[in-house]
Every structure is written in C-alpha cells, then in structure tokens.
Write a protein that holds these residues in place. Sequence first.
Motif, PDB file in Angstrom:
ATOM      1  N   GLY A  27       0.819  -1.208   0.000  1.00 37.33           N
ATOM      2  CA  GLY A  27       0.000   0.000   0.000  1.00 37.33           C
ATOM      3  C   GLY A  27       0.846   1.249   0.000  1.00 37.33           C
ATOM      4  O   GLY A  27       0.529   2.236  -0.688  1.00 37.33           O
ATOM      5  N   LEU A  28       1.929   1.244   0.769  1.00 39.89           N
ATOM      6  CA  LEU A  28       2.824   2.395   0.802  1.00 39.89           C
ATOM      7  C   LEU A  28       3.495   2.603  -0.555  1.00 39.89           C
ATOM      8  O   LEU A  28       3.614   3.736  -1.039  1.00 39.89           O
ATOM      9  N   ALA A  29       3.916   1.499  -1.176  1.00 40.99           N
ATOM     10  CA  ALA A  29       4.524   1.599  -2.508  1.00 40.99           C
ATOM     11  C   ALA A  29       3.526   2.174  -3.507  1.00 40.99           C
ATOM     12  O   ALA A  29       3.884   2.992  -4.368  1.00 40.99           O
ATOM     13  N   SER A  30       2.261   1.768  -3.388  1.00 38.76           N
ATOM     14  CA  SER A  30       1.228   2.300  -4.268  1.00 38.76           C
ATOM     15  C   SER A  30       1.037   3.796  -4.053  1.00 38.76           C
ATOM     16  O   SER A  30       0.845   4.560  -5.005  1.00 38.76           O
ATOM     17  N   ALA A  31       1.095   4.230  -2.783  1.00 43.56           N
ATOM     18  CA  ALA A  31       0.955   5.656  -2.488  1.00 43.56           C
ATOM     19  C   ALA A  31       2.092   6.456  -3.106  1.00 43.56           C
ATOM     20  O   ALA A  31       1.889   7.554  -3.650  1.00 43.56           O
ATOM     21  N   VAL A  32       3.302   5.907  -3.028  1.00 45.00           N
ATOM     22  CA  VAL A  32       4.452   6.580  -3.639  1.00 45.00           C
ATOM     23  C   VAL A  32       4.292   6.631  -5.155  1.00 45.00           C
ATOM     24  O   VAL A  32       4.580   7.647  -5.795  1.00 45.00           O
ATOM     25  N   ARG A  37       2.619   9.738  -9.951  1.00 50.05           N
ATOM     26  CA  ARG A  37       1.682   9.645 -11.062  1.00 50.05           C
ATOM     27  C   ARG A  37       2.082   8.554 -12.049  1.00 50.05           C
ATOM     28  O   ARG A  37       2.035   8.724 -13.265  1.00 50.05           O
ATOM     29  N   ARG A  38       2.468   7.385 -11.499  1.00 50.14           N
ATOM     30  CA  ARG A  38       2.883   6.252 -12.315  1.00 50.14           C
ATOM     31  C   ARG A  38       1.769   5.217 -12.385  1.00 50.14           C
ATOM     32  O   ARG A  38       1.120   4.912 -11.382  1.00 50.14           O
ATOM     33  N   VAL A  39       1.585   4.637 -13.553  1.00 46.87           N
ATOM     34  CA  VAL A  39       0.516   3.666 -13.756  1.00 46.87           C
ATOM     35  C   VAL A  39       0.693   2.434 -12.867  1.00 46.87           C
ATOM     36  O   VAL A  39      -0.287   1.838 -12.398  1.00 46.87           O
ATOM     37  N   PRO A  43      -1.710  -1.598 -10.010  1.00 40.19           N
ATOM     38  CA  PRO A  43      -1.574  -3.047  -9.767  1.00 40.19           C
ATOM     39  C   PRO A  43      -0.835  -3.368  -8.477  1.00 40.19           C
ATOM     40  O   PRO A  43      -1.151  -4.368  -7.812  1.00 40.19           O
ATOM     41  N   VAL A  44       0.139  -2.542  -8.108  1.00 41.66           N
ATOM     42  CA  VAL A  44       0.842  -2.767  -6.840  1.00 41.66           C
ATOM     43  C   VAL A  44      -0.135  -2.640  -5.676  1.00 41.66           C
ATOM     44  O   VAL A  44      -0.125  -3.439  -4.733  1.00 41.66           O
ATOM     45  N   GLY A  45      -1.008  -1.642  -5.746  1.00 44.82           N
ATOM     46  CA  GLY A  45      -2.003  -1.465  -4.699  1.00 44.82           C
ATOM     47  C   GLY A  45      -2.962  -2.634  -4.589  1.00 44.82           C
ATOM     48  O   GLY A  45      -3.379  -3.016  -3.488  1.00 44.82           O
ATOM     49  N   ILE A  46      -3.306  -3.241  -5.716  1.00 49.26           N
ATOM     50  CA  ILE A  46      -4.236  -4.368  -5.720  1.00 49.26           C
ATOM     51  C   ILE A  46      -3.659  -5.545  -4.925  1.00 49.26           C
ATOM     52  O   ILE A  46      -4.380  -6.223  -4.183  1.00 49.26           O
ATOM     53  N   VAL A  47      -2.370  -5.791  -5.067  1.00 46.62           N
ATOM     54  CA  VAL A  47      -1.739  -6.889  -4.315  1.00 46.62           C
ATOM     55  C   VAL A  47      -1.899  -6.648  -2.813  1.00 46.62           C
ATOM     56  O   VAL A  47      -2.260  -7.549  -2.043  1.00 46.62           O
ATOM     57  N   PHE A  78     -13.545  -2.861  -2.763  1.00 44.63           N
ATOM     58  CA  PHE A  78     -13.876  -1.724  -3.610  1.00 44.63           C
ATOM     59  C   PHE A  78     -12.614  -1.058  -4.151  1.00 44.63           C
ATOM     60  O   PHE A  78     -12.623  -0.499  -5.250  1.00 44.63           O
ATOM     61  N   PHE A  79     -11.522  -1.114  -3.389  1.00 44.16           N
ATOM     62  CA  PHE A  79     -10.252  -0.587  -3.884  1.00 44.16           C
ATOM     63  C   PHE A  79      -9.854  -1.284  -5.181  1.00 44.16           C
ATOM     64  O   PHE A  79      -9.376  -0.648  -6.120  1.00 44.16           O
ATOM     65  N   VAL A  80     -10.039  -2.598  -5.217  1.00 37.73           N
ATOM     66  CA  VAL A  80      -9.671  -3.356  -6.411  1.00 37.73           C
ATOM     67  C   VAL A  80     -10.505  -2.895  -7.607  1.00 37.73           C
ATOM     68  O   VAL A  80      -9.987  -2.691  -8.706  1.00 37.73           O
ATOM     69  N   VAL A  81     -11.807  -2.694  -7.372  1.00 34.47           N
ATOM     70  CA  VAL A  81     -12.698  -2.253  -8.451  1.00 34.47           C
ATOM     71  C   VAL A  81     -12.283  -0.872  -8.955  1.00 34.47           C
ATOM     72  O   VAL A  81     -12.132  -0.649 -10.171  1.00 34.47           O
ATOM     73  N   VAL A  82     -12.071   0.071  -8.026  1.00 37.11           N
ATOM     74  CA  VAL A  82     -11.679   1.424  -8.414  1.00 37.11           C
ATOM     75  C   VAL A  82     -10.283   1.421  -9.024  1.00 37.11           C
ATOM     76  O   VAL A  82      -9.990   2.190  -9.949  1.00 37.11           O
ATOM     77  N   ALA A  83      -9.413   0.544  -8.524  1.00 42.44           N
ATOM     78  CA  ALA A  83      -8.049   0.476  -9.045  1.00 42.44           C
ATOM     79  C   ALA A  83      -8.038   0.050 -10.509  1.00 42.44           C
ATOM     80  O   ALA A  83      -7.227   0.541 -11.299  1.00 42.44           O
ATOM     81  N   VAL A  84      -8.937  -0.869 -10.878  1.00 42.22           N
ATOM     82  CA  VAL A  84      -9.021  -1.280 -12.283  1.00 42.22           C
ATOM     83  C   VAL A  84      -9.435  -0.085 -13.138  1.00 42.22           C
ATOM     84  O   VAL A  84      -8.859   0.162 -14.215  1.00 42.22           O
ATOM     85  N   TYR A  85     -10.411   0.691 -12.651  1.00 41.41           N
ATOM     86  CA  TYR A  85     -10.833   1.907 -13.365  1.00 41.41           C
ATOM     87  C   TYR A  85      -9.665   2.887 -13.486  1.00 41.41           C
ATOM     88  O   TYR A  85      -9.392   3.427 -14.566  1.00 41.41           O
ATOM     89  N   GLY A  86      -8.961   3.130 -12.373  1.00 40.94           N
ATOM     90  CA  GLY A  86      -7.844   4.061 -12.399  1.00 40.94           C
ATOM     91  C   GLY A  86      -6.715   3.584 -13.289  1.00 40.94           C
ATOM     92  O   GLY A  86      -6.081   4.374 -13.998  1.00 40.94           O
ATOM     93  N   TRP A  87      -6.461   2.281 -13.260  1.00 46.90           N
ATOM     94  CA  TRP A  87      -5.405   1.687 -14.074  1.00 46.90           C
ATOM     95  C   TRP A  87      -5.682   1.929 -15.560  1.00 46.90           C
ATOM     96  O   TRP A  87      -4.808   2.405 -16.307  1.00 46.90           O
ATOM     97  N   VAL A  88      -6.917   1.651 -15.983  1.00 49.20           N
ATOM     98  CA  VAL A  88      -7.296   1.860 -17.390  1.00 49.20           C
ATOM     99  C   VAL A  88      -7.229   3.338 -17.746  1.00 49.20           C
ATOM    100  O   VAL A  88      -6.697   3.727 -18.796  1.00 49.20           O
ATOM    101  N   ARG A  89      -7.763   4.168 -16.866  1.00 55.36           N
ATOM    102  CA  ARG A  89      -7.824   5.607 -17.133  1.00 55.36           C
ATOM    103  C   ARG A  89      -6.433   6.220 -17.256  1.00 55.36           C
ATOM    104  O   ARG A  89      -6.155   6.997 -18.165  1.00 55.36           O
ATOM    105  N   TRP A  90      -5.549   5.862 -16.337  1.00 45.05           N
ATOM    106  CA  TRP A  90      -4.197   6.432 -16.365  1.00 45.05           C
ATOM    107  C   TRP A  90      -3.392   5.917 -17.554  1.00 45.05           C
ATOM    108  O   TRP A  90      -2.609   6.655 -18.142  1.00 45.05           O
TER     109      TRP A  90
END
Length: 236
Positions: A27-32, A37-39, A43-47, A78-90
């Motif tokens: 989660g911390l790596a995902s925040a960084v 602003r890296r895509v 996926p790192v956050g999903i793990v 819900f994080f996983v669901v939103v993360a897929v949206y964010g992943w595609v969008r970014w």
Amino acid sequence: MDWLFDAQLVVAGAPILVREVVGNLFGLASAVGGLRRRVWAWPVGIVGNVLLFTVFLGGVFDTPQAKDLYGQAGRQVFFVVVAVYGWVRWRQARGAGDGPAIVPSWAGTRGRVQLLVAAVVGTVVTALVFQALGSWGPWADAWIFTGSLLATYGMARGWTEFWLVWIAVDAVGVPLLLQAGYYPSAVLYAVYGGVVLYGFTVWVRAQRTGQPQEVTAAGGAGTLAVDAPAPDRAGV
C-alpha cells in the motif's frame, strides 16, 4: 504461500501477522507511485488490497486480533474495483509515453460538493450497516471505508483534493487501528500521513506546469477533462 498466510512476528509482546506488514508495504509503494503519477501504482495497490482483506476479517481468518472490521475489509474489495478503473484511465491518459500518467487538476465546485455529499451519506449509511453486522468501531470504520473510496476515486480522476481526503481518513484510522490492535497498519497509516502531505504539495506544483489535453476515459465514463502526461518537471 502458507508461510506468508500464517507467519507472525512478536513485537513488544504482541503477535503481528507478516501479511499485514507486507500488505501495508504494498500500500505504501502504491501511495508513492500515486505521488509520482505512475501507472504501476494501481496493480501494486491491488496486491496489498488482497492481503489486507484477509487481515481485517480477523474473526473469519483467525488472526491474532480476532476482530472483524468490515469497513476495513470491505474497502479492500472496492479498492480493487476502483483500481481497475484508475489503471485503465491512467494508461489511456499516458498514451505511449513512460512519464507521469496525468497532470492533476482541482475538482472544482461541483466535484467538491459531490465529494462532500457522498462523504456524509456514505458514512451514515455504511455505519448503520456495519453496526448491524457487528463491526468493531462502526462509525470510525464507516468513515475510513467511505473516505478511502472517495480518495481513490479522486486519484483516478486526477483531482488534487484526493490527498486532503486521505488526511482525514488517516486522522481517524490511526487511533482506530491502535485501539483494535492492528499496530503495523496504524504505523503505516501514520507514515501515509507524511506521504500524503508531501503528495499534496507535489500535485499542486504539477498542476502549475502541466499541459492539459482532453481524452476519453474508458469504462463508460464519457469524455472527461484529463491532463496528458507532461515532462517530469515537478520533481516527481
């Protein structure tokens, strides 16, 4: 995998699951990654979400804390669901480049009103649901759940305000997790607070240097004002 699922550490006499530590580090790596602003942040956050889902259902998965925090566990889904949206969008906003995926922007008056209304309604509704389910600390858990979803959605939209929502989540999350005995998560929440404050300043600077470009978001979101990637001039 069994070792990761069952392994524990003992810190100051308190048992701590290794997967709670590992999940929070993801989660911390995902925040960084989000700060930069890296895509790959998505996926790192999903793990981390998958690991933490099992941690916060302490009664179900027989963790040392043995407390079910339905808000904490549910938000991982819900994080996983939103993360897929964010992943595609970014990925779409970044195009073929390998730099920052987006240039941030303010949500504007309409976006802020939407966030505020969703925060109030979402917290009240989920608190009542969590209370009925017997969740531990239902009201605090409800705000953490709701605020986390709004912050993640705001990140996907490229709204700089999402960092401020995270600050409010951390302010409630640290004492709740300390009281519940989830010490690694509480410590990581405190660390997130520092990352969030820095991330907010970074995104504000990035807004001032970016070149906006309108792109069409995937997932039925319509045409949204999203900024194209700009050179890494903001030090991120």
